[in-house]
Structures are given as C-alpha cells and as structure tokens.
Design a protein around this motif. Structure first.
Motif, PDB file in Angstrom:
ATOM      1  N   MET A 122       0.812  -1.190   0.000  1.00 21.28           N
ATOM      2  CA  MET A 122       0.000   0.000   0.000  1.00 21.28           C
ATOM      3  C   MET A 122       0.860   1.261   0.000  1.00 21.28           C
ATOM      4  O   MET A 122       0.523   2.208  -0.684  1.00 21.28           O
ATOM      5  CB  MET A 122      -0.931   0.002   1.213  1.00 21.28           C
ATOM      6  CG  MET A 122      -2.139  -0.917   1.107  1.00 21.28           C
ATOM      7  SD  MET A 122      -3.218  -0.606  -0.310  1.00 21.28           S
ATOM      8  CE  MET A 122      -3.642   1.074  -0.110  1.00 21.28           C
ATOM      9  N   ARG A 123       1.917   1.238   0.774  1.00 20.33           N
ATOM     10  CA  ARG A 123       2.779   2.431   0.804  1.00 20.33           C
ATOM     11  C   ARG A 123       3.374   2.698  -0.582  1.00 20.33           C
ATOM     12  O   ARG A 123       3.462   3.857  -1.001  1.00 20.33           O
ATOM     13  CB  ARG A 123       3.883   2.266   1.831  1.00 20.33           C
ATOM     14  CG  ARG A 123       3.377   2.264   3.255  1.00 20.33           C
ATOM     15  CD  ARG A 123       4.528   2.196   4.247  1.00 20.33           C
ATOM     16  NE  ARG A 123       4.141   1.673   5.532  1.00 20.33           N
ATOM     17  CZ  ARG A 123       3.408   2.315   6.423  1.00 20.33           C
ATOM     18  NH1 ARG A 123       2.965   3.512   6.157  1.00 20.33           N
ATOM     19  NH2 ARG A 123       3.110   1.756   7.575  1.00 20.33           N
ATOM     20  N   ARG A 124       3.743   1.631  -1.250  1.00 17.71           N
ATOM     21  CA  ARG A 124       4.316   1.779  -2.604  1.00 17.71           C
ATOM     22  C   ARG A 124       3.271   2.365  -3.557  1.00 17.71           C
ATOM     23  O   ARG A 124       3.569   3.266  -4.336  1.00 17.71           O
ATOM     24  CB  ARG A 124       4.792   0.421  -3.092  1.00 17.71           C
ATOM     25  CG  ARG A 124       5.519   0.465  -4.380  1.00 17.71           C
ATOM     26  CD  ARG A 124       6.095  -0.899  -4.678  1.00 17.71           C
ATOM     27  NE  ARG A 124       6.577  -0.944  -6.027  1.00 17.71           N
ATOM     28  CZ  ARG A 124       6.931  -2.033  -6.641  1.00 17.71           C
ATOM     29  NH1 ARG A 124       6.878  -3.194  -6.027  1.00 17.71           N
ATOM     30  NH2 ARG A 124       7.357  -1.991  -7.874  1.00 17.71           N
ATOM     31  N   TYR A 125       2.047   1.843  -3.500  1.00 19.34           N
ATOM     32  CA  TYR A 125       0.967   2.368  -4.334  1.00 19.34           C
ATOM     33  C   TYR A 125       0.742   3.851  -4.032  1.00 19.34           C
ATOM     34  O   TYR A 125       0.637   4.674  -4.947  1.00 19.34           O
ATOM     35  CB  TYR A 125      -0.326   1.574  -4.099  1.00 19.34           C
ATOM     36  CG  TYR A 125      -1.481   2.064  -4.936  1.00 19.34           C
ATOM     37  CD1 TYR A 125      -1.696   1.563  -6.205  1.00 19.34           C
ATOM     38  CD2 TYR A 125      -2.339   3.062  -4.460  1.00 19.34           C
ATOM     39  CE1 TYR A 125      -2.739   2.026  -6.990  1.00 19.34           C
ATOM     40  CE2 TYR A 125      -3.382   3.533  -5.225  1.00 19.34           C
ATOM     41  CZ  TYR A 125      -3.579   3.010  -6.493  1.00 19.34           C
ATOM     42  OH  TYR A 125      -4.616   3.480  -7.266  1.00 19.34           O
ATOM     43  N   LEU A 126       0.667   4.186  -2.742  1.00 22.26           N
ATOM     44  CA  LEU A 126       0.400   5.578  -2.356  1.00 22.26           C
ATOM     45  C   LEU A 126       1.550   6.517  -2.690  1.00 22.26           C
ATOM     46  O   LEU A 126       1.355   7.722  -2.767  1.00 22.26           O
ATOM     47  CB  LEU A 126       0.052   5.655  -0.871  1.00 22.26           C
ATOM     48  CG  LEU A 126      -1.279   5.012  -0.490  1.00 22.26           C
ATOM     49  CD1 LEU A 126      -1.468   5.033   1.012  1.00 22.26           C
ATOM     50  CD2 LEU A 126      -2.446   5.676  -1.202  1.00 22.26           C
ATOM     51  N   SER A 127       2.746   5.956  -2.890  1.00 17.79           N
ATOM     52  CA  SER A 127       3.858   6.814  -3.332  1.00 17.79           C
ATOM     53  C   SER A 127       3.708   7.206  -4.808  1.00 17.79           C
ATOM     54  O   SER A 127       4.294   8.184  -5.250  1.00 17.79           O
ATOM     55  CB  SER A 127       5.196   6.115  -3.099  1.00 17.79           C
ATOM     56  OG  SER A 127       5.386   5.056  -4.024  1.00 17.79           O
ATOM     57  N   PRO A 144      -2.564   9.038  -5.541  1.00 21.46           N
ATOM     58  CA  PRO A 144      -3.193   9.592  -4.331  1.00 21.46           C
ATOM     59  C   PRO A 144      -4.191   8.604  -3.718  1.00 21.46           C
ATOM     60  O   PRO A 144      -4.762   7.760  -4.421  1.00 21.46           O
ATOM     61  CB  PRO A 144      -3.906  10.840  -4.852  1.00 21.46           C
ATOM     62  CG  PRO A 144      -4.179  10.564  -6.293  1.00 21.46           C
ATOM     63  CD  PRO A 144      -3.021   9.709  -6.756  1.00 21.46           C
ATOM     64  N   ALA A 145      -4.424   8.730  -2.433  1.00 20.83           N
ATOM     65  CA  ALA A 145      -5.388   7.864  -1.746  1.00 20.83           C
ATOM     66  C   ALA A 145      -6.784   8.013  -2.353  1.00 20.83           C
ATOM     67  O   ALA A 145      -7.555   7.062  -2.373  1.00 20.83           O
ATOM     68  CB  ALA A 145      -5.412   8.185  -0.256  1.00 20.83           C
ATOM     69  N   ALA A 146      -7.083   9.186  -2.883  1.00 25.02           N
ATOM     70  CA  ALA A 146      -8.395   9.428  -3.488  1.00 25.02           C
ATOM     71  C   ALA A 146      -8.635   8.551  -4.715  1.00 25.02           C
ATOM     72  O   ALA A 146      -9.777   8.399  -5.157  1.00 25.02           O
ATOM     73  CB  ALA A 146      -8.534  10.898  -3.860  1.00 25.02           C
ATOM     74  N   SER A 147      -7.590   7.946  -5.255  1.00 21.92           N
ATOM     75  CA  SER A 147      -7.758   7.063  -6.419  1.00 21.92           C
ATOM     76  C   SER A 147      -8.316   5.698  -6.013  1.00 21.92           C
ATOM     77  O   SER A 147      -8.684   4.895  -6.868  1.00 21.92           O
ATOM     78  CB  SER A 147      -6.428   6.882  -7.151  1.00 21.92           C
ATOM     79  OG  SER A 147      -5.515   6.138  -6.355  1.00 21.92           O
TER      80      SER A 147
END
Length: 67
Positions: free
Chosen positions: A1-6, A9-12
């Motif tokens: 999750m951290r990699r995705y959020l890097s 955006p969380a809104a995605s």
C-alpha cells in the motif's frame, strides 16, 4: 500500500477489499489514517471492542443493531 500511495493519491482508491488475514489494529489503522475506505471480511464469532471499552461478539453486536 505504501508503494501504491507513493505513486497515486489515496483518493484514487474507491474501496480497499481485504480478507481475514488482514485483520489487526495496525492494518486497520493504516487505511483510516490515509482516508482510504475499506471493507474487511471477518468471522462472525470475532470479538470487537467498542469505543467505550465494552467487548461484544460481532454476531451479538449485529443482532442488537438490527433491533
């Protein structure tokens, strides 16, 4: 999750779906802290602790909420 959020955006994330192995305070805090809506499948005999400190079985809590 951290990699995705890097990268995004969380809104995605419309909703994060997870299975039982993701249950735990640390894991559940992460989407809350990052404003990510989530749904986690849990066992019906799971015990939950409410904000006031009372513990209930999930089945009992859901049955009481319907009434």
């Amino acid at each position: 999750m951290r990699r995705y959020l890097s990268l995004f955006p969380a809104a995605s994330i419309r909703c994060l779906l997870a299975d039982r192995e993701f249950i735990g305070a640390e894991w559940m805090d992460f989407p809350n802290e990052n404003n990510i809506p989530f749904a986690i499948r849990v066992k019906v005999d799971m015990t939950v602790t409410l904000e006031d400190g009372r513990s209930w079985s999930l089945a009992t809590l859901l049955r009481r909420r319907r009434a």
